[in-house]
Design a protein around this motif. Structure first.
Motif, PDB file in Angstrom:
ATOM      1  N   VAL A 143       0.843  -1.208   0.000  1.00  0.00           N
ATOM      2  CA  VAL A 143       0.000   0.000   0.000  1.00  0.00           C
ATOM      3  C   VAL A 143       0.876   1.254   0.000  1.00  0.00           C
ATOM      4  O   VAL A 143       0.646   2.192  -0.783  1.00  0.00           O
ATOM      5  CB  VAL A 143      -0.961   0.005   1.202  1.00  0.00           C
ATOM      6  N   GLU A 144       1.909   1.269   0.843  1.00  0.00           N
ATOM      7  CA  GLU A 144       2.808   2.444   0.884  1.00  0.00           C
ATOM      8  C   GLU A 144       3.411   2.722  -0.488  1.00  0.00           C
ATOM      9  O   GLU A 144       3.512   3.867  -0.926  1.00  0.00           O
ATOM     10  CB  GLU A 144       3.952   2.202   1.880  1.00  0.00           C
ATOM     11  N   GLN A 145       3.818   1.643  -1.163  1.00  0.00           N
ATOM     12  CA  GLN A 145       4.456   1.825  -2.464  1.00  0.00           C
ATOM     13  C   GLN A 145       3.431   2.263  -3.520  1.00  0.00           C
ATOM     14  O   GLN A 145       3.745   3.071  -4.400  1.00  0.00           O
ATOM     15  CB  GLN A 145       5.186   0.534  -2.862  1.00  0.00           C
ATOM     16  N   LEU A 146       2.227   1.726  -3.421  1.00  0.00           N
ATOM     17  CA  LEU A 146       1.171   2.165  -4.349  1.00  0.00           C
ATOM     18  C   LEU A 146       0.886   3.657  -4.173  1.00  0.00           C
ATOM     19  O   LEU A 146       0.704   4.387  -5.152  1.00  0.00           O
ATOM     20  CB  LEU A 146      -0.102   1.352  -4.116  1.00  0.00           C
ATOM     21  N   LEU A 147       0.870   4.112  -2.929  1.00  0.00           N
ATOM     22  CA  LEU A 147       0.589   5.537  -2.689  1.00  0.00           C
ATOM     23  C   LEU A 147       1.719   6.418  -3.231  1.00  0.00           C
ATOM     24  O   LEU A 147       1.470   7.515  -3.731  1.00  0.00           O
ATOM     25  CB  LEU A 147       0.361   5.785  -1.193  1.00  0.00           C
ATOM     26  N   LYS A 148       2.965   5.920  -3.153  1.00  0.00           N
ATOM     27  CA  LYS A 148       4.078   6.680  -3.747  1.00  0.00           C
ATOM     28  C   LYS A 148       3.903   6.780  -5.257  1.00  0.00           C
ATOM     29  O   LYS A 148       4.182   7.818  -5.868  1.00  0.00           O
ATOM     30  CB  LYS A 148       5.419   6.007  -3.423  1.00  0.00           C
ATOM     31  N   LEU A 149       3.459   5.691  -5.870  1.00  0.00           N
ATOM     32  CA  LEU A 149       3.235   5.719  -7.322  1.00  0.00           C
ATOM     33  C   LEU A 149       2.102   6.690  -7.669  1.00  0.00           C
ATOM     34  O   LEU A 149       2.155   7.397  -8.678  1.00  0.00           O
ATOM     35  CB  LEU A 149       2.903   4.312  -7.836  1.00  0.00           C
ATOM     36  N   GLU A 150       1.085   6.745  -6.810  1.00  0.00           N
ATOM     37  CA  GLU A 150      -0.014   7.692  -7.055  1.00  0.00           C
ATOM     38  C   GLU A 150       0.488   9.134  -6.958  1.00  0.00           C
ATOM     39  O   GLU A 150       0.142   9.982  -7.783  1.00  0.00           O
ATOM     40  CB  GLU A 150      -1.152   7.449  -6.063  1.00  0.00           C
ATOM     41  N   MET A 185       3.356  10.108  -7.664  1.00  0.00           N
ATOM     42  CA  MET A 185       4.151  10.324  -8.874  1.00  0.00           C
ATOM     43  C   MET A 185       3.264  10.657 -10.067  1.00  0.00           C
ATOM     44  O   MET A 185       3.747  11.162 -11.079  1.00  0.00           O
ATOM     45  CB  MET A 185       4.898   9.014  -9.141  1.00  0.00           C
ATOM     46  N   GLY A 186       1.967  10.327  -9.972  1.00  0.00           N
ATOM     47  CA  GLY A 186       1.060  10.635 -11.066  1.00  0.00           C
ATOM     48  C   GLY A 186       0.355   9.421 -11.636  1.00  0.00           C
ATOM     49  O   GLY A 186      -0.446   9.548 -12.567  1.00  0.00           O
ATOM     50  N   ALA A 187       0.663   8.223 -11.122  1.00  0.00           N
ATOM     51  CA  ALA A 187       0.045   7.001 -11.655  1.00  0.00           C
ATOM     52  C   ALA A 187      -1.453   6.992 -11.341  1.00  0.00           C
ATOM     53  O   ALA A 187      -1.881   7.447 -10.275  1.00  0.00           O
ATOM     54  CB  ALA A 187       0.706   5.757 -11.062  1.00  0.00           C
ATOM     55  N   SER A 188      -2.245   6.468 -12.296  1.00  0.00           N
ATOM     56  CA  SER A 188      -3.685   6.345 -12.082  1.00  0.00           C
ATOM     57  C   SER A 188      -4.131   4.879 -12.144  1.00  0.00           C
ATOM     58  O   SER A 188      -5.069   4.485 -11.470  1.00  0.00           O
ATOM     59  CB  SER A 188      -4.448   7.174 -13.118  1.00  0.00           C
ATOM     60  N   VAL A 189      -3.463   4.085 -12.958  1.00  0.00           N
ATOM     61  CA  VAL A 189      -3.798   2.660 -13.112  1.00  0.00           C
ATOM     62  C   VAL A 189      -2.560   1.852 -12.743  1.00  0.00           C
ATOM     63  O   VAL A 189      -1.484   2.098 -13.281  1.00  0.00           O
ATOM     64  CB  VAL A 189      -4.178   2.340 -14.576  1.00  0.00           C
ATOM     65  N   VAL A 190      -2.716   0.911 -11.828  1.00  0.00           N
ATOM     66  CA  VAL A 190      -1.524   0.215 -11.312  1.00  0.00           C
ATOM     67  C   VAL A 190      -1.717  -1.296 -11.311  1.00  0.00           C
ATOM     68  O   VAL A 190      -2.836  -1.803 -11.266  1.00  0.00           O
ATOM     69  CB  VAL A 190      -1.177   0.696  -9.881  1.00  0.00           C
ATOM     70  N   GLY A 191      -0.582  -1.998 -11.348  1.00  0.00           N
ATOM     71  CA  GLY A 191      -0.600  -3.450 -11.317  1.00  0.00           C
ATOM     72  C   GLY A 191       0.531  -3.994 -10.464  1.00  0.00           C
ATOM     73  O   GLY A 191       1.536  -3.311 -10.244  1.00  0.00           O
ATOM     74  N   ILE A 192       0.328  -5.226  -9.977  1.00  0.00           N
ATOM     75  CA  ILE A 192       1.312  -5.908  -9.133  1.00  0.00           C
ATOM     76  C   ILE A 192       1.606  -7.263  -9.784  1.00  0.00           C
ATOM     77  O   ILE A 192       0.762  -8.153  -9.761  1.00  0.00           O
ATOM     78  CB  ILE A 192       0.766  -6.131  -7.709  1.00  0.00           C
ATOM     79  N   PRO A 193       2.802  -7.423 -10.379  1.00  0.00           N
ATOM     80  CA  PRO A 193       3.090  -8.655 -11.114  1.00  0.00           C
ATOM     81  C   PRO A 193       3.543  -9.775 -10.191  1.00  0.00           C
ATOM     82  O   PRO A 193       4.694 -10.219 -10.246  1.00  0.00           O
ATOM     83  CB  PRO A 193       4.199  -8.229 -12.078  1.00  0.00           C
ATOM     84  N   CYS A 194       2.640 -10.232  -9.337  1.00  0.00           N
ATOM     85  CA  CYS A 194       2.981 -11.257  -8.342  1.00  0.00           C
ATOM     86  C   CYS A 194       1.710 -12.049  -8.060  1.00  0.00           C
ATOM     87  O   CYS A 194       0.712 -11.473  -7.615  1.00  0.00           O
ATOM     88  CB  CYS A 194       3.483 -10.564  -7.077  1.00  0.00           C
ATOM     89  N   ASN A 195       1.743 -13.338  -8.332  1.00  0.00           N
ATOM     90  CA  ASN A 195       0.546 -14.161  -8.134  1.00  0.00           C
ATOM     91  C   ASN A 195       0.093 -14.144  -6.674  1.00  0.00           C
ATOM     92  O   ASN A 195      -1.083 -13.926  -6.386  1.00  0.00           O
ATOM     93  CB  ASN A 195       0.828 -15.598  -8.577  1.00  0.00           C
ATOM     94  N   THR A 196       1.043 -14.364  -5.751  1.00  0.00           N
ATOM     95  CA  THR A 196       0.660 -14.537  -4.341  1.00  0.00           C
ATOM     96  C   THR A 196       0.117 -13.251  -3.718  1.00  0.00           C
ATOM     97  O   THR A 196      -0.661 -13.312  -2.770  1.00  0.00           O
ATOM     98  CB  THR A 196       1.850 -15.068  -3.519  1.00  0.00           C
ATOM     99  N   LEU A 246      -6.568   5.380  -6.884  1.00  0.00           N
ATOM    100  CA  LEU A 246      -5.905   4.472  -7.823  1.00  0.00           C
ATOM    101  C   LEU A 246      -6.863   3.406  -8.333  1.00  0.00           C
ATOM    102  O   LEU A 246      -7.682   2.881  -7.577  1.00  0.00           O
ATOM    103  CB  LEU A 246      -4.741   3.757  -7.133  1.00  0.00           C
ATOM    104  N   ASN A 247      -6.721   3.068  -9.605  1.00  0.00           N
ATOM    105  CA  ASN A 247      -7.409   1.918 -10.187  1.00  0.00           C
ATOM    106  C   ASN A 247      -6.416   0.754 -10.175  1.00  0.00           C
ATOM    107  O   ASN A 247      -5.580   0.631 -11.061  1.00  0.00           O
ATOM    108  CB  ASN A 247      -7.862   2.251 -11.614  1.00  0.00           C
ATOM    109  N   LEU A 248      -6.491  -0.069  -9.101  1.00  0.00           N
ATOM    110  CA  LEU A 248      -5.573  -1.211  -8.967  1.00  0.00           C
ATOM    111  C   LEU A 248      -6.187  -2.415  -9.667  1.00  0.00           C
ATOM    112  O   LEU A 248      -7.227  -2.932  -9.245  1.00  0.00           O
ATOM    113  CB  LEU A 248      -5.339  -1.528  -7.480  1.00  0.00           C
ATOM    114  N   LEU A 249      -5.546  -2.864 -10.755  1.00  0.00           N
ATOM    115  CA  LEU A 249      -6.061  -4.031 -11.478  1.00  0.00           C
ATOM    116  C   LEU A 249      -5.737  -5.313 -10.710  1.00  0.00           C
ATOM    117  O   LEU A 249      -4.735  -5.381  -9.999  1.00  0.00           O
ATOM    118  CB  LEU A 249      -5.454  -4.087 -12.881  1.00  0.00           C
ATOM    119  N   HIS A 250      -6.602  -6.307 -10.845  1.00  0.00           N
ATOM    120  CA  HIS A 250      -6.403  -7.609 -10.198  1.00  0.00           C
ATOM    121  C   HIS A 250      -5.948  -8.574 -11.292  1.00  0.00           C
ATOM    122  O   HIS A 250      -6.730  -8.972 -12.156  1.00  0.00           O
ATOM    123  CB  HIS A 250      -7.722  -8.067  -9.582  1.00  0.00           C
ATOM    124  N   MET A 251      -4.653  -8.926 -11.259  1.00  0.00           N
ATOM    125  CA  MET A 251      -4.061  -9.691 -12.367  1.00  0.00           C
ATOM    126  C   MET A 251      -4.861 -10.955 -12.675  1.00  0.00           C
ATOM    127  O   MET A 251      -5.071 -11.294 -13.845  1.00  0.00           O
ATOM    128  CB  MET A 251      -2.607 -10.050 -12.042  1.00  0.00           C
TER     129      MET A 251
END
Lengths: 251, 251
Positions: B64-71, B73-84, B105-110
């Motif tokens: 969550v902390e890292q997602l907020l840093k990306l937001e 930075m200007g990110a609006s749509v984000v992804g986490i390339p990790c199955n677990t 943020l629009n966090l996509l669910h892989m």
């Protein structure tokens, strides 16, 4: 935290991020270094067009903005994996822009890092040959940085540059950019350049374009050290934040 | 702007960044999309250890902390390339953490994206086989997401999972992680898994671990579609910011 201006160009950014990983000693995910990257290529105008006088907007302005965003993110040491961004008319403006903004970023100079690495690993040599695009050659980016460090910088002759070396990168049928990979023709062309530089007296070869290492992965050819500037930049970034994490690398 | 949590793990982050580039229609640097990435693996505790009850700190907090840093930075749509990270006990906490912070943020669910892509490209099928590590299998990440979408999710038998599939990724002599590349043995092991899943009735195969596509690059095997979730995530991120830039891809 390491920061990377990853959009000049986007594949060069990806390449640098990969080299930061491959040059870091890490037995598990958690041991890798913190790296922020921003790839915002749309905002950065063509570097070569600016250097050749075909465009008036200095790409330095956009690069400064992106560097400041990386600093906000927490980056302290940053790099730009782009040869042409290190031409004095661009790089000096970037440094000035950072100073004007009160930035405390430590922006490494990829080409000066190459010079320092050469002095470390092969201290007895002073004649280096550079393979590059026409833009990098014409704007004398490597001589302008390396001559003050005591190097004599050799380039291939104009005819070979325009008819053999440049097409290895840009030719629509066999060039590395068009094919997205190193074709045999591209490699053969570039090896002709290596040969001409050696005959002219080069004691080391610098692959002064991010595509060339795809075709020439060797670290040595005919006794000459072969330098990939992106690899040197990756290692310099790691050294700046945590030198103990740097992979040993025999040249 | 696309944002990527690139440290879970760092090579999976690099892989996703590469796939965002390869799946974008672009004739020159400036046409590539803006992408911010943050790889800060040290802060994110092991996902599998948490899911298996061997560690108590939920990695969701650091993510969550890292997602907020990306937001920021200007990110609006984000992804986490990790199955677990997509196990409900982690992912639900991430969503809750973002909501608590007022994030937009629009966090996509892989894995949900994989389900939706399957429904788009092969709408008639409903039995999918998943190849993965033991951790992903035991924690039922794929069934928990795909069964509510109407899929029956098949896994290999326990003996094959522990003696053949898991070693293809983790074996110290031939596993993909140790070798940094896909060995012939790793590929042969994984193809045994594909075969068993097909015999069990699978109509499509999901490569549910970021290392597996290195050994199985095919998009089809024996008439079954083969799905790389990181590729689907890359395409979903591009679609979310600029669908016209998405490379056509025949499955």
């Amino acid at each position: 935290m390491i920061g990377v201006v990853a959009g000049v160009g986007p594949y060069a950014g990806l390449d640098l991020l990969g080299k930061i990983l491959s040059q870091t000693v890490a037995d598990k995910d958690q041991e890798h270094l913190t790296v922020a990257s921003l790839s915002q290529p749309e905002a950065i105008s063509d570097r070569t067009a600016f250097l050749l006088g075909e465009a008036t907007l200095n790409p330095a302005f956009a690069i400064v903005e992106q560097l400041l965003k990386l600093e906000q993110m927490g980056a302290s040491v940053v790099g730009i994996p782009c040869n042409t961004a290190h031409a004095p008319t661009i790089f000096d403006h970037i440094m000035q822009g950072l100073a004007n903004a009160g930035s405390e970023l430590n922006l490494l100079h990829m080409i000066a890092e190459v010079g320092r690495e050469l002095q470390r690993i092969v201290p007895t040599i002073n004649r280096v040959g550079v393979l590059s695009t026409i833009g990098t050659a014409v704007t004398r980016i490597y001589p302008l940085t390396l001559e003050p460090l005591g190097f004599e910088v050799l380039a291939v002759e104009d005819k070979l540059q325009s008819e053999v070396i440049h097409p290895a990168i840009y030719d629509p049928t066999y060039g590395i950019k068009a094919c997205g990979t190193a074709t045999r023709q591209a490699r053969e062309n570039l090896l002709l350049g290596v040969q001409q530089l050696q005959i002219a007296g080069a004691q080391a070869i610098i692959l002064g374009c991010t595509e060339i290492p795809l075709a020439i992965p060797e670290t040595h050819i005919d006794g000459m050290v072969v330098i990939d500037p992106a690899l040197i930049l990756a290692r310099a970034l790691i050294s700046a934040v945590d030198p103990d994490r740097l992979v040993d690398r025999p040249f």
